[in-house]
Design a protein around this motif. Sequence first.
Motif, PDB file in Angstrom:
ATOM      1  N   ALA A   1       0.783  -1.219  -0.244  1.00 50.82           N
ATOM      2  CA  ALA A   1       0.196   0.200   0.031  1.00 50.82           C
ATOM      3  C   ALA A   1       0.899   1.072   0.027  1.00 50.82           C
ATOM      4  CB  ALA A   1      -1.014   0.156   1.164  1.00 50.82           C
TER       5      ALA A   1
ATOM      6  N   GLU B   1      -7.607   4.573   2.250  1.00 42.59           N
ATOM      7  CA  GLU B   1      -8.304   3.602   1.554  1.00 42.59           C
ATOM      8  C   GLU B   1      -7.300   2.732   0.903  1.00 42.59           C
ATOM      9  OE1 GLU B   1     -10.673   3.752  -2.673  1.00 42.59           O
ATOM     10  OE2 GLU B   1     -10.358   5.254  -1.576  1.00 42.59           O
ATOM     11  N   THR B   2      -6.002   3.072   0.439  1.00 48.67           N
ATOM     12  CA  THR B   2      -5.063   2.008  -0.155  1.00 48.67           C
ATOM     13  C   THR B   2      -4.587   0.955   1.134  1.00 48.67           C
ATOM     14  OG1 THR B   2      -4.240   3.769  -1.738  1.00 48.67           O
ATOM     15  CG2 THR B   2      -2.846   1.816  -1.201  1.00 48.67           C
TER      16      THR B   2
ATOM     17  N   SER C   1      -2.884   9.771  -4.196  1.00 53.41           N
ATOM     18  CA  SER C   1      -4.199   9.065  -3.912  1.00 53.41           C
ATOM     19  C   SER C   1      -4.574   8.717  -2.366  1.00 53.41           C
ATOM     20  CB  SER C   1      -3.801   7.575  -4.234  1.00 53.41           C
ATOM     21  OG  SER C   1      -2.568   7.086  -3.529  1.00 53.41           O
TER      22      SER C   1
ATOM     23  N   SER D   1       2.551   1.861  -3.442  1.00 50.16           N
ATOM     24  CA  SER D   1       1.422   2.377  -4.224  1.00 50.16           C
ATOM     25  C   SER D   1       0.925   3.870  -4.068  1.00 50.16           C
ATOM     26  CB  SER D   1       0.039   1.536  -4.141  1.00 50.16           C
ATOM     27  OG  SER D   1      -1.091   2.038  -5.045  1.00 50.16           O
ATOM     28  N   TRP D   2       1.112   4.159  -2.769  1.00 45.05           N
ATOM     29  CA  TRP D   2       0.712   5.653  -2.742  1.00 45.05           C
ATOM     30  C   TRP D   2       1.866   6.447  -2.914  1.00 45.05           C
ATOM     31  CZ3 TRP D   2       3.028   8.734   1.164  1.00 45.05           C
ATOM     32  CH2 TRP D   2       2.526  10.036   1.481  1.00 45.05           C
TER      33      TRP D   2
ATOM     34  N   HIS E   1      -7.594  -1.409   2.128  1.00 50.66           N
ATOM     35  CA  HIS E   1      -7.727  -2.531   1.148  1.00 50.66           C
ATOM     36  C   HIS E   1      -6.589  -3.697   1.262  1.00 50.66           C
ATOM     37  CE1 HIS E   1      -8.602  -4.495  -2.733  1.00 50.66           C
ATOM     38  NE2 HIS E   1      -7.383  -4.401  -3.188  1.00 50.66           N
TER      39      HIS E   1
END
Length: 256
Positions: free
Chosen positions: A167, A182-183, A178, A170-171, A186
């Motif tokens: 996560a 939320e990332t 983003s 990804s952020w 998940h």
Amino acid sequence: MSSSSVAPPAKPPMRDALVAAAFRLFLERGYEQTTVDDIVALAGVGRRSFFRYFPSKEDVVFPDHEGCLADMTAFLAAGDPQCEPVRRVCDAARLVLRMYAENPTFSVQRYRLTKQVPGLRAYELSVVWRYERALAAYLRGRYAGRPDGTLRADVVAAAVVAAHNNALRSWLRSDGRSDADETVDHALGYVQDAFGAGSAESAAPAGPADPIPGGAPTALFGGPVEHPDDVVVLVSRRGAPLWRVVQEIETAFGRA
């Protein structure tokens, strides 16, 4: 009110000033080309002041992890003994992501810098390992008395760290634009579903460990050992930082 009565803007604390000076130079000159003398000159302090806050140049790149690790450890220790342990360690991991998300610009700059400098990647591995060990220590206490308690604690801790880091990356790749919460929700949801209360794994009885296919031993950083009888002995200076030891191990296994 006259202009003479307006107080000048407060200077940032010395620790923050050193971090700001270091990253300004890292971005302008490159990490390897920047020395501690360069950093203290720009910050307007002496070398002794730098080493009062940071044991090495690598440490100035990760100035917030010691405090975050302490906060996470305290959070775990303060948990209700009746709370669901997997949910507790997932919530602890969210503290780390929150630390990154509080300063997106700095976090993204550090991410880009770390990708470029092998020594910083090794240092970061040592930081991640310390978070994982803190989570595992908490879980070992919660799973004490179970036949598979230690194994379960280590597996869940590793899963939480892997999900959190997925996560986080990804952020960071979104340049911090983003939704961080939320990332991570998940990603950690996978861990909760797999190991939390009510999961099939949670209800399954402990069984014997699965044998390694073909009986081949596995190297520390993954992949079968080419020669089963090979032994690698690493000699390191006493007091060497953990990131340096990790880097030497990677080199010994041909993964540097």
